[in-house]
Design a protein around this motif. Structure first.
Motif, PDB file in Angstrom:
ATOM      1  N   LEU A 247       0.819  -1.204   0.000  1.00  0.00           N
ATOM      2  CA  LEU A 247       0.000   0.000   0.000  1.00  0.00           C
ATOM      3  C   LEU A 247       0.858   1.261   0.000  1.00  0.00           C
ATOM      4  CD1 LEU A 247      -2.876  -1.086   2.368  1.00  0.00           C
ATOM      5  CD2 LEU A 247      -2.900  -0.927  -0.109  1.00  0.00           C
ATOM      6  N   ALA A 248       2.014   1.211   0.660  1.00  0.00           N
ATOM      7  CA  ALA A 248       2.916   2.360   0.622  1.00  0.00           C
ATOM      8  C   ALA A 248       3.420   2.591  -0.801  1.00  0.00           C
ATOM      9  CB  ALA A 248       4.088   2.136   1.567  1.00  0.00           C
ATOM     10  N   ALA A 249       3.722   1.511  -1.526  1.00  0.00           N
ATOM     11  CA  ALA A 249       4.165   1.645  -2.911  1.00  0.00           C
ATOM     12  C   ALA A 249       3.035   2.162  -3.793  1.00  0.00           C
ATOM     13  CB  ALA A 249       4.673   0.300  -3.430  1.00  0.00           C
ATOM     14  N   ALA A 250       1.805   1.701  -3.543  1.00  0.00           N
ATOM     15  CA  ALA A 250       0.656   2.189  -4.313  1.00  0.00           C
ATOM     16  C   ALA A 250       0.473   3.689  -4.109  1.00  0.00           C
ATOM     17  CB  ALA A 250      -0.609   1.434  -3.905  1.00  0.00           C
ATOM     18  N   ALA A 251       0.593   4.140  -2.869  1.00  0.00           N
ATOM     19  CA  ALA A 251       0.476   5.576  -2.590  1.00  0.00           C
ATOM     20  C   ALA A 251       1.572   6.361  -3.294  1.00  0.00           C
ATOM     21  CB  ALA A 251       0.536   5.810  -1.079  1.00  0.00           C
ATOM     22  N   ARG A 252       2.774   5.812  -3.318  1.00  0.00           N
ATOM     23  CA  ARG A 252       3.874   6.500  -3.998  1.00  0.00           C
ATOM     24  C   ARG A 252       3.573   6.640  -5.493  1.00  0.00           C
ATOM     25  NH1 ARG A 252       7.467   3.257  -2.645  1.00  0.00           N
ATOM     26  NH2 ARG A 252       7.739   2.057  -4.548  1.00  0.00           N
ATOM     27  N   HIS A 253       3.078   5.586  -6.113  1.00  0.00           N
ATOM     28  CA  HIS A 253       2.736   5.653  -7.532  1.00  0.00           C
ATOM     29  C   HIS A 253       1.634   6.678  -7.787  1.00  0.00           C
ATOM     30  CE1 HIS A 253       5.303   2.466  -8.909  1.00  0.00           C
ATOM     31  NE2 HIS A 253       4.721   1.541  -8.182  1.00  0.00           N
ATOM     32  N   ALA A 254       0.617   6.710  -6.933  1.00  0.00           N
ATOM     33  CA  ALA A 254      -0.501   7.641  -7.129  1.00  0.00           C
ATOM     34  C   ALA A 254      -0.027   9.091  -7.056  1.00  0.00           C
ATOM     35  CB  ALA A 254      -1.586   7.377  -6.087  1.00  0.00           C
ATOM     36  N   VAL A 255       0.842   9.388  -6.109  1.00  0.00           N
ATOM     37  CA  VAL A 255       1.319  10.764  -5.960  1.00  0.00           C
ATOM     38  C   VAL A 255       2.318  11.112  -7.062  1.00  0.00           C
ATOM     39  CG1 VAL A 255       2.487  12.381  -4.415  1.00  0.00           C
ATOM     40  CG2 VAL A 255       0.824  10.759  -3.495  1.00  0.00           C
ATOM     41  N   GLU A 256       3.104  10.135  -7.515  1.00  0.00           N
ATOM     42  CA  GLU A 256       3.978  10.392  -8.669  1.00  0.00           C
ATOM     43  C   GLU A 256       3.151  10.792  -9.887  1.00  0.00           C
ATOM     44  OE1 GLU A 256       7.680   7.324  -7.634  1.00  0.00           O
ATOM     45  OE2 GLU A 256       6.085   6.726  -9.024  1.00  0.00           O
ATOM     46  N   ALA A 257       2.024  10.127 -10.079  1.00  0.00           N
ATOM     47  CA  ALA A 257       1.153  10.485 -11.201  1.00  0.00           C
ATOM     48  C   ALA A 257       0.584  11.883 -11.017  1.00  0.00           C
ATOM     49  CB  ALA A 257       0.025   9.456 -11.328  1.00  0.00           C
ATOM     50  N   ALA A 258       0.172  12.221  -9.792  1.00  0.00           N
ATOM     51  CA  ALA A 258      -0.337  13.564  -9.529  1.00  0.00           C
ATOM     52  C   ALA A 258       0.737  14.619  -9.792  1.00  0.00           C
ATOM     53  CB  ALA A 258      -0.835  13.662  -8.085  1.00  0.00           C
ATOM     54  N   ALA A 259       1.960  14.335  -9.354  1.00  0.00           N
ATOM     55  CA  ALA A 259       3.045  15.296  -9.546  1.00  0.00           C
ATOM     56  C   ALA A 259       3.325  15.531 -11.026  1.00  0.00           C
ATOM     57  CB  ALA A 259       4.302  14.799  -8.845  1.00  0.00           C
ATOM     58  N   ALA A 260       3.135  14.488 -11.831  1.00  0.00           N
ATOM     59  CA  ALA A 260       3.414  14.608 -13.263  1.00  0.00           C
ATOM     60  C   ALA A 260       2.403  15.486 -13.986  1.00  0.00           C
ATOM     61  CB  ALA A 260       3.450  13.226 -13.906  1.00  0.00           C
ATOM     62  N   VAL A 261       1.205  15.647 -13.428  1.00  0.00           N
ATOM     63  CA  VAL A 261       0.157  16.384 -14.151  1.00  0.00           C
ATOM     64  C   VAL A 261      -0.214  17.712 -13.512  1.00  0.00           C
ATOM     65  CG1 VAL A 261      -0.795  14.230 -15.025  1.00  0.00           C
ATOM     66  CG2 VAL A 261      -1.806  15.244 -12.968  1.00  0.00           C
ATOM     67  N   CYS A 262       0.333  18.034 -12.352  1.00  0.00           N
ATOM     68  CA  CYS A 262       0.031  19.331 -11.744  1.00  0.00           C
ATOM     69  C   CYS A 262       0.456  20.461 -12.682  1.00  0.00           C
ATOM     70  CB  CYS A 262       0.767  19.480 -10.413  1.00  0.00           C
ATOM     71  SG  CYS A 262      -0.146  18.852  -8.982  1.00  0.00           S
ATOM     72  N   PRO A 263      -0.345  21.518 -12.804  1.00  0.00           N
ATOM     73  CA  PRO A 263       0.074  22.672 -13.607  1.00  0.00           C
ATOM     74  C   PRO A 263       1.457  23.128 -13.188  1.00  0.00           C
ATOM     75  CG  PRO A 263      -2.213  22.919 -12.965  1.00  0.00           C
ATOM     76  CD  PRO A 263      -1.688  21.709 -12.232  1.00  0.00           C
ATOM     77  N   PRO A 264       2.305  23.490 -14.148  1.00  0.00           N
ATOM     78  CA  PRO A 264       3.717  23.749 -13.841  1.00  0.00           C
ATOM     79  C   PRO A 264       3.980  25.000 -13.037  1.00  0.00           C
ATOM     80  CG  PRO A 264       3.259  24.189 -16.151  1.00  0.00           C
ATOM     81  CD  PRO A 264       2.024  23.558 -15.585  1.00  0.00           C
ATOM     82  N   SER A 265       3.043  25.930 -12.971  1.00  0.00           N
ATOM     83  CA  SER A 265       3.289  27.165 -12.227  1.00  0.00           C
ATOM     84  C   SER A 265       2.167  27.395 -11.224  1.00  0.00           C
ATOM     85  CB  SER A 265       3.389  28.360 -13.181  1.00  0.00           C
ATOM     86  OG  SER A 265       2.184  28.525 -13.902  1.00  0.00           O
ATOM     87  N   GLY A 266       2.538  27.915 -10.076  1.00  0.00           N
ATOM     88  CA  GLY A 266       1.560  28.244  -9.053  1.00  0.00           C
ATOM     89  C   GLY A 266       1.190  27.036  -8.206  1.00  0.00           C
ATOM     90  N   PRO A 267       0.447  27.266  -7.121  1.00  0.00           N
ATOM     91  CA  PRO A 267       0.009  26.169  -6.253  1.00  0.00           C
ATOM     92  C   PRO A 267      -0.975  25.274  -6.984  1.00  0.00           C
ATOM     93  CG  PRO A 267      -1.067  28.219  -5.622  1.00  0.00           C
ATOM     94  CD  PRO A 267      -0.050  28.568  -6.652  1.00  0.00           C
ATOM     95  N   CYS A 268      -1.016  24.020  -6.568  1.00  0.00           N
ATOM     96  CA  CYS A 268      -1.857  23.033  -7.252  1.00  0.00           C
ATOM     97  C   CYS A 268      -2.800  22.375  -6.252  1.00  0.00           C
ATOM     98  CB  CYS A 268      -0.984  21.960  -7.915  1.00  0.00           C
ATOM     99  SG  CYS A 268      -1.908  20.663  -8.768  1.00  0.00           S
ATOM    100  N   GLU A 269      -4.085  22.387  -6.565  1.00  0.00           N
ATOM    101  CA  GLU A 269      -5.043  21.599  -5.811  1.00  0.00           C
ATOM    102  C   GLU A 269      -5.065  20.188  -6.373  1.00  0.00           C
ATOM    103  OE1 GLU A 269      -8.544  24.410  -4.076  1.00  0.00           O
ATOM    104  OE2 GLU A 269      -8.751  23.787  -6.166  1.00  0.00           O
ATOM    105  N   VAL A 270      -5.033  19.197  -5.502  1.00  0.00           N
ATOM    106  CA  VAL A 270      -5.032  17.796  -5.914  1.00  0.00           C
ATOM    107  C   VAL A 270      -6.195  17.093  -5.235  1.00  0.00           C
ATOM    108  CG1 VAL A 270      -3.733  15.638  -6.026  1.00  0.00           C
ATOM    109  CG2 VAL A 270      -2.519  17.823  -6.129  1.00  0.00           C
ATOM    110  N   ALA A 271      -6.998  16.388  -6.032  1.00  0.00           N
ATOM    111  CA  ALA A 271      -8.106  15.594  -5.492  1.00  0.00           C
ATOM    112  C   ALA A 271      -7.915  14.138  -5.888  1.00  0.00           C
ATOM    113  CB  ALA A 271      -9.447  16.110  -6.013  1.00  0.00           C
ATOM    114  N   PHE A 272      -8.271  13.254  -4.985  1.00  0.00           N
ATOM    115  CA  PHE A 272      -8.219  11.820  -5.242  1.00  0.00           C
ATOM    116  C   PHE A 272      -9.655  11.298  -5.236  1.00  0.00           C
ATOM    117  CE2 PHE A 272      -4.158  13.016  -3.503  1.00  0.00           C
ATOM    118  CZ  PHE A 272      -3.244  12.284  -4.257  1.00  0.00           C
ATOM    119  N   THR A 273     -10.025  10.621  -6.312  1.00  0.00           N
ATOM    120  CA  THR A 273     -11.402  10.182  -6.450  1.00  0.00           C
ATOM    121  C   THR A 273     -11.441   8.754  -6.971  1.00  0.00           C
ATOM    122  OG1 THR A 273     -13.562  10.746  -7.414  1.00  0.00           O
ATOM    123  CG2 THR A 273     -11.645  11.078  -8.808  1.00  0.00           C
ATOM    124  N   GLY A 274     -12.507   8.042  -6.654  1.00  0.00           N
ATOM    125  CA  GLY A 274     -12.655   6.671  -7.116  1.00  0.00           C
ATOM    126  C   GLY A 274     -12.740   5.693  -5.968  1.00  0.00           C
TER     127      GLY A 274
END
Length: 340
Positions: A247-274
């Motif tokens: 589960l720790a590895a799954a969380a790491r993968h999920a946040v890596e994906a979020a980091a890859a898609v956050c807008p490149p400038s300014g603060p980013c709101e992140v939501a997890f759904t599903g």
């Protein structure tokens, strides 16, 4: 009063929502946020998924399911006479790679059947985004059997993962289930990295270990079968370090994906759904830790709603000429009566 329709099409079936848009209303707009003007009126669902074939998602099959659904929704809403839909938004799993047939055939068919002025055909990740964050910049990780992340600054979409169980979906339900089963079979074999706790749970869930390949490999729904074991991994995490590590590895993968898609400038709101995040604290605890490490400047926000609500929001924004989410040839295509 004008009517809009939202559709959520996935591996577990179809869901439909009829909504009303108040006269003179203006839809939700971009970064300004807001709640929009679409009022859900009636919903219905069908457990049979839309067929896919060599040409992708079958538009004839989808339309054959949609037509009676609109009649049912109209009856539930007490609408007298034929329903005229101002806009329809369909969020479908596989739209990005299997949606060419839908994009070619569905707009004209819906105009003929319901007088639809506008139609949005979206990947289910887009409607998940719209349900979670509305029409404001940010990033959304949508995870159930699979996992995909989508982000935007409202100019273009940024996507990470969503490549399916063989090539990715890292950290999704099927990924967790497979990792848990592998640890169970390692214990059965006597190899390093095995988990006797997960072996016991696997045999209680599926039966004797030697029978598992015969139960799994012939199935056409292997990802769903693998994902069905993810709750067992979560339940074992409190007492088993191997399960906790999965589960720790799954969380790491999920946040890596979020980091890859956050807008490149300014603060980013992140939501997890599903549905995956219903596993609770065994996954959410590591998720918070990974967010703090990988995205310390991001703000985690709760998802406002789900993909069906997102489809309805997109339809309402299309009907009121206020759609701010970026168009994309694969992820979000728009067809209006001016285009046809």
């Amino acid at each position: 009063m004008s009517w809009v329709l939202g559709v959520d099409s996935g591996g577990s079936g179809l869901r439909f929502a009829l909504g009303s848009v108040a006269p003179g209303g203006t839809g939700e707009t971009g970064a300004a946020g807001g709640t929009g003007v679409v009022a859900p009126v009636a919903t219905c669902s069908s457990a049979e998924p839309v067929r896919t074939g060599p040409g992708g998602i079958d538009p004839v099959h989808l339309l054959s399911r949609l037509l009676p659904a609109v009649d049912e929704l109209a009856a539930r809403a007490g609408v007298a006479g034929p329903v005229v839909l101002d806009a329809v938004a369909i969020g479908a799993a596989g739209m990005a790679t299997l949606g060419d047939g839908l994009r070619a055939e569905l707009p004209g068919a819906l105009e003929r059947s319901f007088g639809v002025r506008g139609i949005a055909l979206a990947a289910d990740a887009v409607t998940a985004y719209a349900g979670a964050l509305g029409q404001r910049p940010g990033a959304v990780v949508a995870a159930g059997t699979g996992l995909i992340a989508l982000g935007t600054e409202l100019r273009r979409w940024r996507r990470a993962d969503g490549w399916g169980q063989l090539l990715g979906d890292c950290g999704g339900g099927a990924w967790i289930g497979r990792a848990g089963l592998e640890a169970a079979l390692r214990a059965y074999d006597g190899r390093r990295g095995g988990s006797p706790v997960l072996l016991s749970r696997m045999e209680a869930f599926f039966g004797p270990a030697p029978e598992l390949p015969g139960l799994l490999y012939p199935r056409s729904d292997r990802p769903a079968v693998l994902a069905s074991f993810a709750p067992e991994v979560a339940a074992a995490a409190a007492v088993d370090p191997v399960a906790a590590g999965v589960l720790a590895a799954a969380a790491r993968h999920a946040v890596e994906a979020a980091a890859a898609v956050c807008p490149p400038s300014g603060p980013c709101e992140v939501a997890f759904t599903g549905g995956l995040f219903g596993l609770g604290e065994p996954l959410l605890g590591p998720l918070r830790a990974e967010l703090a490490e990988q995205l310390p400047e991001a703000t985690a926000v709760p998802a406002a709603a789900g993909p069906l609500d997102g489809a309805l929001l997109v339809a309402g924004a299309l009907a009121t000429d206020s759609l701010a989410l970026p168009r994309d040839a694969r992820l979000l295509t728009i067809s209006t009566d001016h285009d046809r």
